[in-house]
Design a protein around this motif. Structure first.
Motif, PDB file in Angstrom:
ATOM      1  N   LYS A 127       0.815  -1.224   0.000  1.00  0.00           N
ATOM      2  CA  LYS A 127       0.000   0.000   0.000  1.00  0.00           C
ATOM      3  C   LYS A 127       0.848   1.273   0.000  1.00  0.00           C
ATOM      4  CE  LYS A 127      -4.057   1.662   2.439  1.00  0.00           C
ATOM      5  NZ  LYS A 127      -4.908   1.469   3.615  1.00  0.00           N
ATOM      6  N   ASP A 232      -0.413  -3.534 -10.205  1.00  0.00           N
ATOM      7  CA  ASP A 232      -0.637  -3.934  -8.815  1.00  0.00           C
ATOM      8  C   ASP A 232      -1.149  -5.373  -8.834  1.00  0.00           C
ATOM      9  OD1 ASP A 232      -1.705  -4.450  -6.340  1.00  0.00           O
ATOM     10  OD2 ASP A 232      -3.006  -2.692  -6.287  1.00  0.00           O
ATOM     11  N   ALA A 234      -1.458  -7.699  -6.288  1.00  0.00           N
ATOM     12  CA  ALA A 234      -1.669  -8.203  -4.924  1.00  0.00           C
ATOM     13  C   ALA A 234      -2.387  -9.558  -4.884  1.00  0.00           C
ATOM     14  CB  ALA A 234      -2.455  -7.181  -4.109  1.00  0.00           C
ATOM     15  N   LYS A 264      -1.994 -11.073   0.932  1.00  0.00           N
ATOM     16  CA  LYS A 264      -3.114 -11.927   0.552  1.00  0.00           C
ATOM     17  C   LYS A 264      -2.615 -13.354   0.313  1.00  0.00           C
ATOM     18  CE  LYS A 264      -4.942  -7.808   0.276  1.00  0.00           C
ATOM     19  NZ  LYS A 264      -6.088  -7.196   0.894  1.00  0.00           N
TER      20      LYS A 264
HETATM   21  C1  LIG Z   1      -5.714  -4.050  -5.092  1.00  0.00           C
HETATM   22  C2  LIG Z   1      -4.885  -3.974  -3.860  1.00  0.00           C
HETATM   23  N1  LIG Z   1      -3.607  -3.634  -3.967  1.00  0.00           N
HETATM   24  C3  LIG Z   1      -2.822  -3.520  -2.904  1.00  0.00           C
HETATM   25  C4  LIG Z   1      -3.298  -3.774  -1.643  1.00  0.00           C
HETATM   26  C5  LIG Z   1      -2.374  -3.537  -0.489  1.00  0.00           C
HETATM   27  O1  LIG Z   1      -2.115  -4.574   0.317  1.00  0.00           O
HETATM   28  P1  LIG Z   1      -0.875  -4.560   1.295  1.00  0.00           P
HETATM   29  O2  LIG Z   1      -0.495  -3.136   1.611  1.00  0.00           O
HETATM   30  O3  LIG Z   1      -1.342  -5.269   2.498  1.00  0.00           O
HETATM   31  O4  LIG Z   1       0.248  -5.228   0.578  1.00  0.00           O
HETATM   32  C6  LIG Z   1      -4.636  -4.138  -1.467  1.00  0.00           C
HETATM   33  C7  LIG Z   1      -5.185  -4.356  -0.136  1.00  0.00           C
HETATM   34  O5  LIG Z   1      -6.340  -4.590   0.083  1.00  0.00           O
HETATM   35  C8  LIG Z   1      -5.445  -4.247  -2.620  1.00  0.00           C
HETATM   36  O6  LIG Z   1      -6.738  -4.591  -2.538  1.00  0.00           O
END
Ligand SMILES: Cc1ncc(COP(=O)(O)O)c(C=O)c1O
Length: 409
Positions: A127, A232, A234, A264
């Motif tokens: 994030k 992105d 994730a 995730k």
């Molecule tokens: C599309 C997407 N990208 C990135 C993230 C970021 O996750 P993290 O900061 O836990 O790696 C999320 C979290 O919900 C997400 O939904």
């Protein structure tokens, strides 16, 4: 039919921009970008959930995508084993062992050869790296002042771009286009001014997988018009039929930057561990920028992350659990006669609201029965008419919630 009382509207009143909602914020000089923003969508959902719980409703929380499956014992043990007597500040470049583990995983999973020393930067989850990326590469003086984001979508790339002083252009994700953006509809002037094009597949919230051809076209446009494709990724590991592709698999990777995370894949949201992989100059720019921000993951988290990237067995088990939860919910939604518009990958189901119902209205009705979902409109105007169900409660709670849903038929 869902019960609709008038004394139990939980969502709607929470949507105002900060400046309108808070007199103390109006009275001081906060950033106008912050003041103009509506409350972060998942804060609004949490507030609505607490209000329902305070009224004695038993809650089944399908709101935020925060996995509640246990983190694998191997990973937890690696964290404990790495707790030394003292630990200094972690360095922005990350531990060489972690960069090597990430490069190894990218090679095994996508056949992508990425140099661990010059093309990978570990991040504090993904994030913060997504949020701050515009600060690193947007350059209005050079005429590169636009950031393109898909909508509905994860709000962070857009908010990060606004705080960086960039202008945001929305690319709608519509069902008739398979929830894929029409890249060839973007006009030349926009392309010339674009600094970053964000894509997120498998997609939150529509649960769609993009074909590699979309990444190929985006990378081609990025090279042609001198911008970065920021992908992105994730959710690449949470799939049901076939493993989804990565933008790192395109032919010409010179303008491609990938963001991924253990959150995730390995149920490690609370650990905060991810990475950026991209061209040498981007990694170098990040290594120059990030010591100021101070968002390198703690060394014990980095060591636990090596174990997590090196192991696929726990990820396969997680996929199996999400698959079972998905089957339980799909069965209940089918019994209700509700249409699921997206459920190809990720931990989400993207569900169409029954005829004429607004997404917030539907979320509100479900909350009266204790079922928390995210109104699609919270994630962008094209999310109106849908709700997002995150498959995060335990399988037992999914079954109990499914029974409640079936009772609404
Ligand atoms: C599309 C997407 N990208 C990135 C993230 C970021 O996750 P993290 O900061 O836990 O790696 C999320 C979290 O919900 C997400 O939904």
């Amino acid at each position: 039919m869902l019960h609709r009382g008038t004394d139990f509207t939980l969502f709607r009143f929470l949507a105002r921009p900060l400046a309108a909602a808070s007199a103390s914020v109006r009275a001081v000089n906060v950033s106008p970008v912050l003041a103009a923003q509506a409350t972060y969508p998942f804060v609004r959902i949490e507030q609505a959930k607490r209000a329902a719980a305070a009224k004695g409703v038993e809650i089944f929380d399908f709101g935020p995508g925060d996995p509640r499956e246990p983190t694998d014992p191997l990973i937890r043990q690696a964290l404990v084993d790495a707790l030394a007597e003292t630990r200094g500040y972690p360095k922005a470049e990350g531990l060489p062992e972690l960069r090597a583990a990430i490069a190894g995983w990218l090679d095994r999973r996508f056949g992508a050869s990425v140099d661990p020393d010059t093309e990978i930067v570990p991040t504090y989850g993904s994030k913060e790296a997504i949020f701050s990326f515009a600060q690193v590469v947007v350059d209005p003086v050079r005429g590169k002042d636009l950031v393109l984001v898909t909508e509905p979508g994860y709000p962070v790339p857009e908010r990060g771009a606004l705080f960086a002083g960039a202008r945001v252009v929305h690319l709608p994700l519509r069902e008739e286009s398979g929830f894929l953006p029409d890249l060839d509809a973007i006009d030349e002037e926009t392309l010339a001014r674009t600094a970053i094009l964000w894509l997120n597949y498998p997609n939150n919230p529509t649960a769609t997988v993009a074909p590699l051809a979309l990444f190929e076209r985006a990378a081609e446009l990025a090279a042609e018009h001198d911008f970065l494709l920021a992908s992105d990724e994730a959710y690449t590991e949470l799939w049901f039929n076939e493993p989804p592709p990565s933008a790192l698999q395109v032919g010409d990777r010179s303008n491609v930057v990938v963001f991924n995370t253990l959150s995730k894949r390995s149920s490690m949201t609370g650990y905060r561990s991810g990475f950026v992989a991209g061209p040498r100059w981007v990694a170098e720019a990040l290594r120059a920028y990030r010591p100021t921000v101070g968002t390198a993951p703690q060394e014990f988290v980095q060591r636990a992350s090596v174990t997590a990237w090196d192991d696929e067995a726990h990820v396969a088990r997680a996929r199996e659990v999400y698959g079972r939860k998905r089957d339980v919910l799909l069965g209940a939604l089918a019994a209700l006669g509700w249409r699921v518009a997206g459920s190809e990958a990720t931990m989400y189901l993207w569900v169409e609201a029954p005829a004429g119902e607004g997404s917030e209205e539907l979320a509100d009705s479900l909350l009266r029965h204790g079922i928390v979902v995210a109104p699609g409109a919270y994630l962008g105007p094209n999310g109106e008419g849908y709700v997002r169900i995150a498959l995060v409660p335990t399988i037992e709670d999914c079954e109990r919630a499914a029974a409640i849903l079936r009772g609404l038929a």
